[in-house]
Design a protein around this motif. Sequence first.
Motif, PDB file in Angstrom:
ATOM      1  N   GLU A 125       0.915  -1.175   0.021  1.00 30.22           N
ATOM      2  CA  GLU A 125       0.101   0.129  -0.032  1.00 30.22           C
ATOM      3  C   GLU A 125       0.876   1.375  -0.083  1.00 30.22           C
ATOM      4  O   GLU A 125       2.149   1.122   0.119  1.00 30.22           O
ATOM      5  N   GLY A 126       0.209   2.440  -0.158  1.00 32.36           N
ATOM      6  CA  GLY A 126       1.042   3.969  -0.194  1.00 32.36           C
ATOM      7  C   GLY A 126       1.825   3.905   1.345  1.00 32.36           C
ATOM      8  O   GLY A 126       3.018   4.244   1.020  1.00 32.36           O
ATOM      9  N   SER A 127       1.337   3.343   2.112  1.00 29.95           N
ATOM     10  CA  SER A 127       2.092   3.414   3.494  1.00 29.95           C
ATOM     11  C   SER A 127       3.488   2.726   3.427  1.00 29.95           C
ATOM     12  O   SER A 127       4.440   2.552   4.108  1.00 29.95           O
ATOM     13  N   LEU A 144       5.793   2.746   1.117  1.00 34.48           N
ATOM     14  CA  LEU A 144       6.604   3.260   0.363  1.00 34.48           C
ATOM     15  C   LEU A 144       8.096   3.529   1.037  1.00 34.48           C
ATOM     16  O   LEU A 144       9.151   3.081   0.346  1.00 34.48           O
ATOM     17  N   PRO A 145       8.078   3.704   2.198  1.00 33.94           N
ATOM     18  CA  PRO A 145       9.220   3.717   2.746  1.00 33.94           C
ATOM     19  C   PRO A 145       9.513   2.279   3.770  1.00 33.94           C
ATOM     20  O   PRO A 145      10.374   2.391   4.627  1.00 33.94           O
ATOM     21  N   ALA A 164       1.766   9.327  -6.026  1.00 31.87           N
ATOM     22  CA  ALA A 164       2.451   8.861  -4.769  1.00 31.87           C
ATOM     23  C   ALA A 164       3.718   9.656  -4.344  1.00 31.87           C
ATOM     24  O   ALA A 164       3.921  10.108  -3.246  1.00 31.87           O
ATOM     25  N   GLY A 193       4.470  12.161  -1.334  1.00 31.45           N
ATOM     26  CA  GLY A 193       5.462  12.015  -0.335  1.00 31.45           C
ATOM     27  C   GLY A 193       6.378  13.250  -0.270  1.00 31.45           C
ATOM     28  O   GLY A 193       6.712  13.562   0.880  1.00 31.45           O
ATOM     29  N   ILE A 251      -4.101   5.688  -2.341  1.00 33.32           N
ATOM     30  CA  ILE A 251      -2.567   5.574  -2.303  1.00 33.32           C
ATOM     31  C   ILE A 251      -2.211   6.837  -1.780  1.00 33.32           C
ATOM     32  O   ILE A 251      -1.138   6.896  -0.913  1.00 33.32           O
ATOM     33  N   LYS A 278      -2.194   7.069   2.333  1.00 31.93           N
ATOM     34  CA  LYS A 278      -1.460   6.402   2.908  1.00 31.93           C
ATOM     35  C   LYS A 278       0.049   6.749   2.533  1.00 31.93           C
ATOM     36  O   LYS A 278       0.627   6.420   3.447  1.00 31.93           O
ATOM     37  N   THR A 279       0.216   6.904   1.476  1.00 28.23           N
ATOM     38  CA  THR A 279       1.760   7.814   1.087  1.00 28.23           C
ATOM     39  C   THR A 279       2.094   8.722   1.986  1.00 28.23           C
ATOM     40  O   THR A 279       3.210   8.699   2.501  1.00 28.23           O
ATOM     41  N   GLY A 295       2.566   7.517   5.584  1.00 28.14           N
ATOM     42  CA  GLY A 295       3.675   6.666   5.791  1.00 28.14           C
ATOM     43  C   GLY A 295       4.933   7.603   5.636  1.00 28.14           C
ATOM     44  O   GLY A 295       5.759   7.355   6.796  1.00 28.14           O
ATOM     45  N   THR A 296       4.766   8.561   5.050  1.00 31.66           N
ATOM     46  CA  THR A 296       6.059   9.401   4.851  1.00 31.66           C
ATOM     47  C   THR A 296       5.982  10.481   6.292  1.00 31.66           C
ATOM     48  O   THR A 296       7.295  10.669   6.666  1.00 31.66           O
TER      49      THR A 296
END
Lengths: 384, 384
Positions: free
Chosen positions: A234-236, A238-239, A256, A260, B255, B258-259, B262-263
């Motif tokens: 998922e997008g979360s 990415l890192p 995305a 970010g 997306i 959530k990105t 997450g970032t």
Amino acid sequence: MAPAGPTDTARALRTEGSVVISVDAMGGDRGPGAVVAGMAESAAKNPDVRFIVHGPEAELKRLIGRRRELANRCVIRDAAGVVTMEDKPSQIVRKGEGTSMWSTLESVRIGEATAAVSCGNTGALMALSMLRLRKLPGVNRPAIAVLWPSRNPGGFNVMLDVGADIRADAEDLLQYALMGASYARNGLDLSRPRIGLMNVGTEEHKGRAELKQANDLIAANTERGGYDYIGFVEGSDLPSDRVDVIVTDGFTGNIAIKTGEGTAKLVGDFLKQAFENSVMSKFAALLAMTSLKRLQKRIDPRRVNGGVFLGLNGTVIKSHGSADATGVSSAIKLAFQLAQSGFQERLAARLAQSVAAADGAGGPGGDGTQPVAPNGQKETKGAT
Amino acid sequence: MAPAGPTDTARALRTEGSVVISVDAMGGDRGPGAVVAGMAESAAKNPDVRFIVHGPEAELKRLIGRRRELANRCVIRDAAGVVTMEDKPSQIVRKGEGTSMWSTLESVRIGEATAAVSCGNTGALMALSMLRLRKLPGVNRPAIAVLWPSRNPGGFNVMLDVGADIRADAEDLLQYALMGASYARNGLDLSRPRIGLMNVGTEEHKGRAELKQANDLIAANTERGGYDYIGFVEGSDLPSDRVDVIVTDGFTGNIAIKTGEGTAKLVGDFLKQAFENSVMSKFAALLAMTSLKRLQKRIDPRRVNGGVFLGLNGTVIKSHGSADATGVSSAIKLAFQLAQSGFQERLAARLAQSVAAADGAGGPGGDGTQPVAPNGQKETKGAT
């Protein structure tokens, strides 16, 4: 307008251990001054880098003449035309000859430089790259891959496509997985990269039809591609440290990556404000300076500046349009590393291998999908 | 299983100025303990909030009995079934009766509560909400809207859809603009919200076909919707101060959100590490504590916990599955605010107005697209 082959001055750039990078001085938001400053920054750090730089000769001569680091390490290739951020890719494909961007790619095409760097219009750069460098055999849609700060030991994940094409079908996504794995192997030194496919949930029933199909295809090709497949992310993620390469279509990837970057910048600004808040916190910031600088470096988007175009006969790095000297220098560093590692030849070899394997096996398995490379081309470029 | 109308105990909850929220105690990652703790946190801060809480009676009685803040402000509605994160929405629509989620929505449907809050499975909650509460007249696809930290004076932007539906055509995107504007007007107190449409670039020629069409449609309906339209925005504009409401399809929005989360979390972790780095930086962190706490509060995703389902006959707030007491309490606060402001009635009135206007005008203009509400329904729910 472009020369038919390397000129004598360009040939003279190549010395034992040196790598020649072709640089587009024009088309970035900050003009050729920032690009030349970035070249100088790179040259000061790296004795092996050489440049062929493209743009209006008189202006470039003046800018480069001021930089002692660039003396005898730089050839200027005169190009009067400039591709602007407003130009449509289709116009540039028709009328782009004579621009600095066209000339920059020409140096890679004829082999006088190993990789190209441009801060210009992404769409135009991709369209020209496809026209002049051509796609690698077996590649339908080239992709742009970026490095993104992550919790992984190496500090980065790869994401692709971040904007080469707004569409991608299941087979394109498989090719992105193969190309992304190759990039991670050579660029991040990971022997068996973990691939994840971007979706709105990790459950198998979620998402669009082409994603379910791509999920099966990528899972069926792990041995051929030399990667592990962890399924949907998922997008979360990415890192995240549970994945190395995140595969997605260029529309989603572009949103995305920009989300970010925007978020990191927001938090950075909030942090700055927080420390300007009182005498006490200003004093604290002074004490914590080293830690804060380290943090700033870790989240500075200029440090990961450089999208790599994958799937072409030649390495092209797209730098941010707004890149300053540090950003340009970081894109040049990436171009240098990839050129030195022989990444382009290895990627071509890997893709040729999967084309051959797909031809032999008649497709990636009995799941009703198309074989990896329906055109069956086998031609490769100096594969090792 | 659900009662046919408000029970006497539920009726007794309503006092002068009070607002009743229907809370699903089950289905979140942290179980009913976290939900009840969040209710207690809300109750301690807000004397006007009342609850009807749904789940296994014995367990809820035990949990609520421990919280003095909740005495006489809470009715328990027994429901043995639980919707899990793994349940498919289609299953729940068929077999969901008897679950705490179903029961939670039922309290809103029969009018004994003004808004519902659940930490459960998003897909199932949306499917059940559509089945039981029904879509507002003129709405094709309901959407989930979230608040996102921004540089705007109020501190937030609205983004929708973030995951109700992975598809959205041009007309759906127009409805999102109308609903998002209404939410921003009532929730963020902006008289004329600025709408932006998410794309991979701000140039008009970029992006998918449906986005170009939506661009024209949204621009043509600014007066009807009471908003300003600023055109295409990019992922980096999520925290921007040039836009208030960002419209996108549920795949892209999910997306992006959530990105972003997450970032923000990554940068927060890096920050923590930076301050644990040396004795000096630990001392500095101690000095800067107030500033750092303010920053943490500004970027804490729990503070903006709560996606609002727009386009239904009733207000439903989806809290994060992993929400702790603070997260749940923040979702309840949002539900309370919206219920108190009469948002639901205003949204219905606004949409009915645009339905009527579209009926009168025979569509939003001569651009070859469908009218806003092809079904022409005019029924509204207590419009003001």
